[in-house]
Scaffold this motif. Structure first.
Motif, PDB file in Angstrom:
ATOM      1  N   LYS A   1     -12.613   6.495 -47.145  1.00 17.84           N
ATOM      2  CA  LYS A   1     -12.102   7.837 -46.832  1.00 17.84           C
ATOM      3  C   LYS A   1     -11.561   7.897 -45.402  1.00 17.84           C
ATOM      4  CE  LYS A   1     -11.388  12.301 -47.406  1.00 17.84           C
ATOM      5  NZ  LYS A   1     -12.483  13.232 -47.786  1.00 17.84           N
TER       6      LYS A   1
ATOM      7  N   TYR B   1      -8.141   6.445 -45.403  1.00 16.09           N
ATOM      8  CA  TYR B   1      -7.149   7.358 -45.978  1.00 16.09           C
ATOM      9  C   TYR B   1      -6.754   8.425 -44.963  1.00 16.09           C
ATOM     10  CZ  TYR B   1      -4.825  10.394 -49.352  1.00 16.09           C
ATOM     11  OH  TYR B   1      -3.896  11.152 -50.020  1.00 16.09           O
TER      12      TYR B   1
ATOM     13  N   ARG C   1     -20.541   9.900 -47.220  1.00 14.48           N
ATOM     14  CA  ARG C   1     -19.258   9.379 -47.682  1.00 14.48           C
ATOM     15  C   ARG C   1     -19.177   9.335 -49.205  1.00 14.48           C
ATOM     16  NH1 ARG C   1     -16.252  10.939 -44.111  1.00 14.48           N
ATOM     17  NH2 ARG C   1     -16.511  10.013 -42.047  1.00 14.48           N
TER      18      ARG C   1
ATOM     19  N   THR D   1     -15.988  11.499 -50.390  1.00 13.81           N
ATOM     20  CA  THR D   1     -14.859  10.781 -50.977  1.00 13.81           C
ATOM     21  C   THR D   1     -14.473  11.312 -52.352  1.00 13.81           C
ATOM     22  OG1 THR D   1     -15.634   8.829 -49.779  1.00 13.81           O
ATOM     23  CG2 THR D   1     -13.967   8.436 -51.426  1.00 13.81           C
TER      24      THR D   1
END
Length: 528
Positions: free
Chosen positions: A113, A116, A221, A225
């Motif tokens: 994540k 990204y 996370r 995510t």
């Protein structure tokens, strides 16, 4: 108020109720509504299948490493996949392969994540670099760990749960009993029958049973995510966190022993009656946040937890408390003298502070706790902040060092004359300091740039370039997102401290290019 009292009694009562299965045995437990069918006999050997995503997930696991990036770039250029879908497939491949049990594997999942988020800040022709870097690491570790033949995460059948029981406590105590089958089956039942949010909040009771960086950041996370991966995959993603907690319970020893913390949390919740009152909205001013930060930094873990609980009882807003905790952990980055000769590891030379350094770990943990608080029910909101305070203070002393005596960066002597530089000169010299691995100078330059009230984006772009290209000992992506989040969520008087910390860590990690980065630049036809 009656509902709050009931919630409080139920929450504190779970401390004993959840031991039901372990105490009475499987036969009576089944009578009371907890099925004890085992995963091995109910489909656990079956491979997880991800439907339409399955071909791309399998490709992430099976493609030879020397052909991986060519395959991924080809799919991007042909319009067969976008960056979000690559993250989606990479995360599911990671979960199926490692199940939260592989050190490099779960660090890679925690970087997806952030990668990204980094990609969204890069020029369009370079966006894929941040993601290809992490996916390369992902597939490399899948192969090193044995590939498809050694997948950790298998299908599991849910138990039948009596609705009147506290499912979060049953889950937590199955973990305490180190009963992998029971824990995974309970979790499967909650996830499938009650939905993703219930599964997440029930899981947090187990997560809050300990406080180390991987336990906390992996949970955060895994949930965070899901906006990319899809809530339909919540059970798969969150099982990684559950399994990490199970594995850690098996490794509990004198150092990793949370019995005192486990006793302190319900005591503080009860003492301050935190489950009887709504979460506060009182915003602390600059002096309050600064004082609270210093209290956390200078306290024992028990004192820090009590200080947070008292602040919550006084009605201070979670965001003000979380802000103070993050500033306390930032001090561990700014004050660290760096690795000693005995602490040197490959890619982590003497004096370095990147990777699994005390400050980076503490800052990542505090950031994760703050976001868990925002994404959970009120009872977990207060519990997670208390534990964030506990962990921040514990981290200061857990691995040695004299952080209270060491002085924070920047060094005052290095600031002389820098205020005469233009913003462009400061950034150019900042980039040069990073490339020279001059941590002290990088801190001074970032501090002066921030003191001039200049636009933050050009400074972040310098950091982003290196966070993308350098290996960072598994932590570059996480820490970049941690510090940029903390900057955005901290008041102007203190926010640049986080980017001074990022400048230091970036200078520390420079000189170790990420594996596969040059190849990715070549495939995308951009400068390395």
């Amino acid at each position: 108020m009656k509902a709050n009292r009931t919630a409080r009694r139920e929450f504190l009562g779970r401390v004993g109720q959840g031991m039901l299965v372990a105490a009475v045995g499987p036969a009576l437990a089944e009578t009371l509504g907890v099925s004890t069918a085992y995963a091995e006999s109910s489909g656990a050997s079956q491979t997880l299948d991800f439907g339409k995503l399955e071909p791309l997930v399998a490709a992430m696991q099976e493609t030879p490493l020397d052909r991986l990036q060519q395959m991924l770039v080809g799919k991007l250029q042909a319009g067969e996949a976008n960056l979000g879908q690559l993250i989606q497939a990479g995360a599911l491949a990671n979960a199926r392969s490692f199940g939260g049990e592989d050190y490099i594997g779960f660090h890679t999942m925690m970087a997806l994540k952030p990668a990204y988020a980094m990609a969204q800040q890069l020029p369009s022709d370079r966006q894929a670099l941040a993601i290809l870097k992490v996916l390369y690491r992902n597939t490399a570790q899948i192969h090193d760990a044995g590939g498809r033949a050694e997948e950790k995460l298998k299908a599991v059948e849910p138990v039948k749960l009596a609705p009147e029981l506290a499912h979060d406590a049953l889950l937590r105590d199955a973990v305490r009993a180190k009963d992998w089958n029971q824990a995974e089956q309970i979790f499967a039942a909650v996830a499938r029958n009650e939905g993703a949010e219930s599964a997440w909040n029930d899981l947090l009771t187990t997560v809050e049973d300990g406080a180390d960086v991987h336990r906390i950041v992996l949970a955060h996370r895994s949930w965070d995510t899901l906006d990319l991966i899809g809530m339909e995959h919540a059970e798969t993603m969150l099982r990684q966190s559950l399994r990490y907690c199970l594995r850690q319970e098996e490794r509990m020893n004198e150092r990793y022993n949370y019995n005192s913390m486990r006793a302190a949390l319900p005591k503080l919740l009860d003492q301050h009656r935190l489950l009887d009152r709504p979460v506060g909205t009182r915003e602390g001013d600059d002096s309050w946040v600064d004082a609270m930060s210093q209290t956390i930094f200078n306290s024992t873990a028990e004192q820090a937890a009590d200080a947070v609980a008292a602040a919550l009882a006084e009605g201070f807003a979670p965001d003000s408390i979380g802000e103070a905790i993050s500033l306390a952990t930032n001090q561990l980055v700014l004050r660290d003298v760096g690795r000693t000769e005995k602490q040197v590891r490959p890619g982590k030379p003497e004096g370095s502070v990147h990777g699994d350094s005390i400050g980076v770990h503490a800052s990542d943990s505090a950031n994760a706790w703050r976001h868990i608080a925002r994404a959970s029910e009120p009872r977990h909101q207060v519990a997670s902040l208390i534990l964030a305070g506990w962990q921040a203070a514990h981290d200061r002393v857990d691995r040695g060092g004299d952080f209270q005596e060491w002085q924070p960066r920047p060094d005052e002597a290095l600031l002389v004359g820098l205020d005469q530089r233009t913003p462009q000169q400061l950034l150019s010299e900042l980039d040069a300091a990073i490339r020279n691995q001059d941590q002290a100078q990088a801190c001074a330059l970032m501090h002066v740039y921030g003191s001039g009230d200049h636009d933050v984006r050009p400074a972040l772009d310098v950091m982003l370039t290196h966070a993308t290209s350098q290996d960072g000992a598994l932590h570059a992506e996480k820490y970049y997102l941690t510090t940029t989040n903390d900057f955005a969520e901290t008041r102007p008087a203190f926010r640049w401290r986080h980017l001074v910390g990022l400048a230091r860590v970036t200078a520390s990690e420079y000189g170790h290019p990420a594996p596969g980065y040059d190849e990715a630049c070549g495939l995308l036809k951009v400068e390395a």
